[in-house]
Every structure is written in structure tokens, then in C-alpha cells.
Design an enzyme around this catalytic site. Sequence first.
Site, mmCIF file in Angstrom:
data_model
loop_
_atom_site.group_PDB
_atom_site.id
_atom_site.type_symbol
_atom_site.label_atom_id
_atom_site.label_comp_id
_atom_site.label_asym_id
_atom_site.label_seq_id
_atom_site.Cartn_x
_atom_site.Cartn_y
_atom_site.Cartn_z
ATOM 1 N N ASP A 96 22.665 -4.641 54.173
ATOM 2 C CA ASP A 96 22.196 -5.903 54.764
ATOM 3 C C ASP A 96 20.673 -5.939 54.791
ATOM 4 O OD1 ASP A 96 22.758 -8.413 55.654
ATOM 5 O OD2 ASP A 96 23.021 -7.849 57.743
ATOM 6 N N LYS B 177 22.291 -1.938 72.044
ATOM 7 C CA LYS B 177 23.196 -2.935 71.469
ATOM 8 C C LYS B 177 24.620 -2.632 71.899
ATOM 9 C CE LYS B 177 22.443 -4.935 67.620
ATOM 10 N NZ LYS B 177 22.243 -5.363 66.202
ATOM 11 N N GLY C 68 25.758 -11.508 65.853
ATOM 12 C CA GLY C 68 27.143 -11.507 65.397
ATOM 13 C C GLY C 68 27.958 -10.334 65.910
ATOM 14 N N PHE C 69 27.297 -9.226 66.320
ATOM 15 C CA PHE C 69 28.032 -8.042 66.746
ATOM 16 C C PHE C 69 28.008 -7.840 68.248
ATOM 17 C CE2 PHE C 69 27.264 -6.950 62.319
ATOM 18 C CZ PHE C 69 28.529 -6.537 61.966
ATOM 19 N N GLY C 70 27.088 -8.435 68.952
ATOM 20 C CA GLY C 70 27.042 -8.249 70.389
ATOM 21 C C GLY C 70 25.679 -8.571 70.956
ATOM 22 N N ARG C 71 25.521 -8.245 72.222
ATOM 23 C CA ARG C 71 24.265 -8.502 72.916
ATOM 24 C C ARG C 71 23.322 -7.310 72.766
ATOM 25 N NH1 ARG C 71 28.393 -10.529 76.060
ATOM 26 N NH2 ARG C 71 28.175 -12.696 76.760
ATOM 27 N N VAL C 72 22.038 -7.602 72.666
ATOM 28 C CA VAL C 72 21.019 -6.559 72.566
ATOM 29 C C VAL C 72 20.095 -6.666 73.775
ATOM 30 C CG1 VAL C 72 19.210 -5.533 71.149
ATOM 31 C CG2 VAL C 72 21.121 -6.730 70.054
ATOM 32 N N GLY D 257 18.635 -10.714 72.737
ATOM 33 C CA GLY D 257 19.279 -11.656 71.838
ATOM 34 C C GLY D 257 20.773 -11.461 71.792
#
Length: 667
Positions: free
Chosen positions: A475, A379, A360-364, A357
Amino acid sequence: MTNFCKVLLKISIWALIVKLAFSANDDFTYNGFKGASNLSLDSLAALTPDVLLMLTNNTYHGKGHAFFSAPIQFKKSPAGKVITFSTLFVFAIVPEYSEFGNHGLAFVLSPSKDLSHAWGEYYLGLLNETDNGKPSNHIFAVELDITLDPENGDINDNHVGIDINSLLSNYSTPAGFTSDDDGQFKNLSLKSGEPMQVWIDYDGQNMQFNVTLSPLWVSKPKTALLSYTINLSSIILDHMYVGFSASTGISYAYQYILGWSFMTDGKVPELNISSLPQLPRTTTPSSDKPKDISIWLPLSLSVLVLMAAAGAKIIMVRKKMFSELHEDWEVDFELQRFSYKQLYKATRGFKDEYLLGVGGFGRVYRGVLQDTKVEVAIKRVCHESRQGVREFVSEIVSLGQLQHRNLVPLLGYCRREGELILVYEYMPNRSLDKFLFNEGEATLSWSQRFWIIKGVASGLLYLHEDWERVVIHRDVKASNVLLDGDMNWRLGDFGLARLYDHGGVPQTTHLAGTVGYIAPELSKTCRVTTSSDVFAFGVFLLEVACGRRPIEPEKAEDQQVLMDWVVANWRKGTILETRDERLGEEYVAEELELVLKLGLLCSHSLSTARPSMRQVTQILHGGIPFPDLMLNQLDTVDSTFVKYEGSNAYVMSFSSMSSESCLFSGR
């Protein structure tokens, strides 16, 4: 002819000239953009050799703007109504990944064509964190969005929305059109790479605003995709600039405008579809092979020379490819550190087929460590600054020591130039929100949901009170609750946003979290506490019990905000009617009522009125009774619960928040 008649004639001629000038200035048509000198372009926006207007390209975290260079008159008098206007354009979005979008584009009316202050990504190049939601913006936009941003209240990753002074859409709907042939609604994928037409019409007399979408070769449907009655007089100024804004994020997209027409006080002219420029296509080399040895010989020699040069550089390139950042203070952390080469091999070079996926923070990515054959989730988080990295990595390592069956284990990290890579235990069965909200997924029974709730509560209690240090997650929500291979639910996503605070003290950092889960006191103090986690957990309880997201703009007005809806039903004595309809009658009424009321108590607007996670856990397990007296007393106080009703101000003020965890010494 008398002097008076001559003067009157001159005035009439001058008025006609002015009228024609305004008409020429306010109405235009581009069938392609050849010789379009009256466009103002900035940032990534450019005109291609194929006379396309390209708003963004293969640049990450970018934005682009294109405006008609002269302002358009939208009012005939300062205090008057906005006049009728309409526009038609053909666009195409060609994303880097067909399954993931970037952040889309918007048609925009702006008081200025200088949007250099605006941010890209989910701000679409229109606003920034500071001014998002302010009435003084006078920004009116129609967004074509291809990313699901819960922070902006997006309904999905393929929608059309009306934005007024904010990126939180006032009204939005999935992209598509109603066929005139059979009256059926047909979905359209905005990120398909195929050209589409958009008509935007405002009837100044009836204050009716319509947006209509269709494939390129389909004429304008009779039924608008989005129809909205709105008085634009307080939003649109006398003169505004019209144009487009687009942005990219952690993936890029080529976003094109092929043709564009605009008109005030009349019906916008249709574009000449057959004369529009073609989108660039990837071409393959010709299969014709030169047979002349005079061509082949020098070509072969050139290839040999290039191969020799490449051979001389290959070791340097390979060394650079696997380069990492190491500093003296990291020596103590080596046991928790992975080499980049290990992670590169685990994902076969971070290939797209391993991509889980884009967030918001990067690709996993999913990977398999070659030496141990252990599956991991990797991640990749981009960053620019090295300020506070030592403190951040120290916290990451500390969080790696957390051991609890309801927490996703953080296994380690890797550092590179401009990038931090976090390695987690792989959770193969996805996140809780997929089971709660996605159609076609198996419905979770009430016993499963109650088990999940008690598990997450146990994990939070461990973070708040039972570990040697206090961890505030910041979160807590369904999308951060993951299912492992043994069907155990675990709370995950620790430690990411510290990077974006550059290691600052959590009590003084900017707000973080997800809209709908953020405790109201944070807007004033910015002091995160265990109680702010309890607030988010309260919303999470309602989310699981009701099978609904905290904010759903497409619902009826009295049901758009989950918390308000549950509060209203509680006051009417019908709180069980808010349960997830998919549960049917298969639930334990006492447990369901307990969860719903506990959700309201945990999400009380006053932090001092919320229970601790230990008390929450005891209530859920029957160790102590639910304090009905406390809940009943809350109903006597005005504005006891967080109020979203009648205003989007609260939501707008947090529309840019990101997930964040933080760690404190002591208790």
C-alpha cells in the site's frame, strides 16, 4: 344500450380503476411516519416512538434498509423509456463524532427490497465485494456520503453522488446549495445533525437527472446541486422498489428520515415542514429538588445499597476492563508486547481528545507512555476470528525488527478479545498527502519532493532486498508517508491487513490495496510480488510530481486518471506540463522529467518490464542512466500502460480493497 356499448363501458371503468390503483400505489407522501404500515424495514431500520424513520442507530459496522413495500412502475412498456419521476425527503445524520462521519445514506432504486447480501460500511448496504460494479445489479442510487473513501474515488467526506451499479460514483459534488438571494454557493455539512431537504427529479423525456439540496426551512433552490444527463432505460427495470439504505462503520451515526414524498408522471408534492417530527434531543435532569424527607430517605437508602453492590463488583469490573488475551505461543514475544493498562493510561482511557483519526481499519490515538514519556501512535483494530492470529502476530513481531531511517518503527502490540492494538512511533507532522492536496498547507518545494522520493525508494529497497527477509508493503501511497518531529519522511502502515486474511498465504489471498495503485496482474493471479510494490511506487512518483491523486472523477474526462494524462503528455512531448502548478518555475527540469518518466516505467502493465527497487534507487541517485530506449519502445505496443479510459470496470472491480502488508521467508 347495446351489449357492445356495455362491454366498452365496463372496459373503460376497469381501465380507470387500474389507473387509479397505479396512481395510488405509485404516489405517496409521509409527513412523519405515524401508522406507516406500507414500509418494509430490515436490519437496523425502525420507526421510533417519535414517528421518525431511523435507518441506523448506535451500532457499529451495521446497515439498515427502508423500502416502500410495493414496487413502482417506471416503464409503460418493456422496451420503453423510463418515465418521469421525482421524490423529496428530509433527512438528518447525527454522528457519534462530529469531526468524523460514518458512511452516510442513499436514496435507492432496486429490483428487490431484499438486500441482505449487501455489506455495510462503504458499501452503504447496497452491494458487496463480489457484485460491486456489475451491470446486472440494476441498482441506481443517490448517496449522501460523509466519509472520504479513496477506494471508492470519493472527492471528500461531505458529498452527494450518483451511483450506478457500483459504489464508485459516476458523478459527485460537494454538498451545498446555490442561494436564490445572492447566487452564492453555500456549503452544507451532511453530518451536522440538522435536518435538510433533498429533491431528486428525473425528466424521462429529456433524460435529465437533477439533485437539489437545501436546509430545512429554505425552499427549493432554482439551481440544482447536481445535474446529469443519462438514459436510465438499461439500468432501471419495468418495476423497481424505492427506498433508503444506510450503513455505519467503526463509528456509528443515527440516520433519520423525517418525511418523504414520491411521484411518477408529475411534480412531487411538497412536505408540510411544520408538521414533521422533531429529532430526539439530549435532555438534562430537572433542577427541582424534592424537599420531602419521605422521598429523600428511601432514595438515600437505595443509593447506599447500590454503592455497596457497586463496591463489591468494582474489582471484577476493573479486572475485566484491563483483561487481555495471552496464549502459550506468545511467550517468545513478550519483549514486543504492551499491556492494555499501559496503553489505556497513555491515552487517558482512549479519550476523544487523543483521537488522531478514524480509518478503514480502526481508530488511531496519540498517547504518552507513562514510564518512558515516549509519544506513540496507537491503532486499535477490531477483528472477530482467531484463525491465523499466531501467524499474524509472528509477522507483526518480525516487522518490529525492521530498522531503517525511512520506515516508521513498529514498537509492539497488545491483544484483547476481538481486538488487536498496534503501537507505532508517533509521527507528529502528519502525512504527505496533507501537504500535497490540502488547500492552505505550505507548498513543498521540488527539492523537498525529490528528497522524499529518494527516501521512500530507499525504504522500499531495504524491505525488498536489504533486510533478512522480503517484505512487500502492498500500500505504497502518499497518505502512508509520514513526517516525524525532525522533518524526516518515513514510509509506514505495515502488517495491518494480514489480520483480515486470517494469516493466509499472501499469494493466494484476496486482492488488497488502494484503487489507482494496484498492479493489473493482481486481478488475474492474486500473487503479490516486489514488482507490484514497484507499480504502486510508480504511481506515487506521479502523485508527488503532479500534486494530484491517481483518480480524480471531478476533472475533465481526459484528466481524470493521472497515469493516462501523463502518458498522453509524454507522447506529445509535453510531459513537464503535468507538473504541480504550485511549483511555479522553481524546479529542476532534468530531475522532474526523470521522476515523471520513471513513474511511467515503474507503472508499466507488464510486471517483467518494471525495474527493481535497486535499479530505481540507482537511477534516482544517478548511479545508472535512465533507460530511455525502454520507455520509447513501450510506445510502440498497444495497451502498454494500464488503461482506465472509457470504462470504470477496472476501478470498480477493486473498489473494496484495503491496505495490506505481507512478509515472506527467503527471497
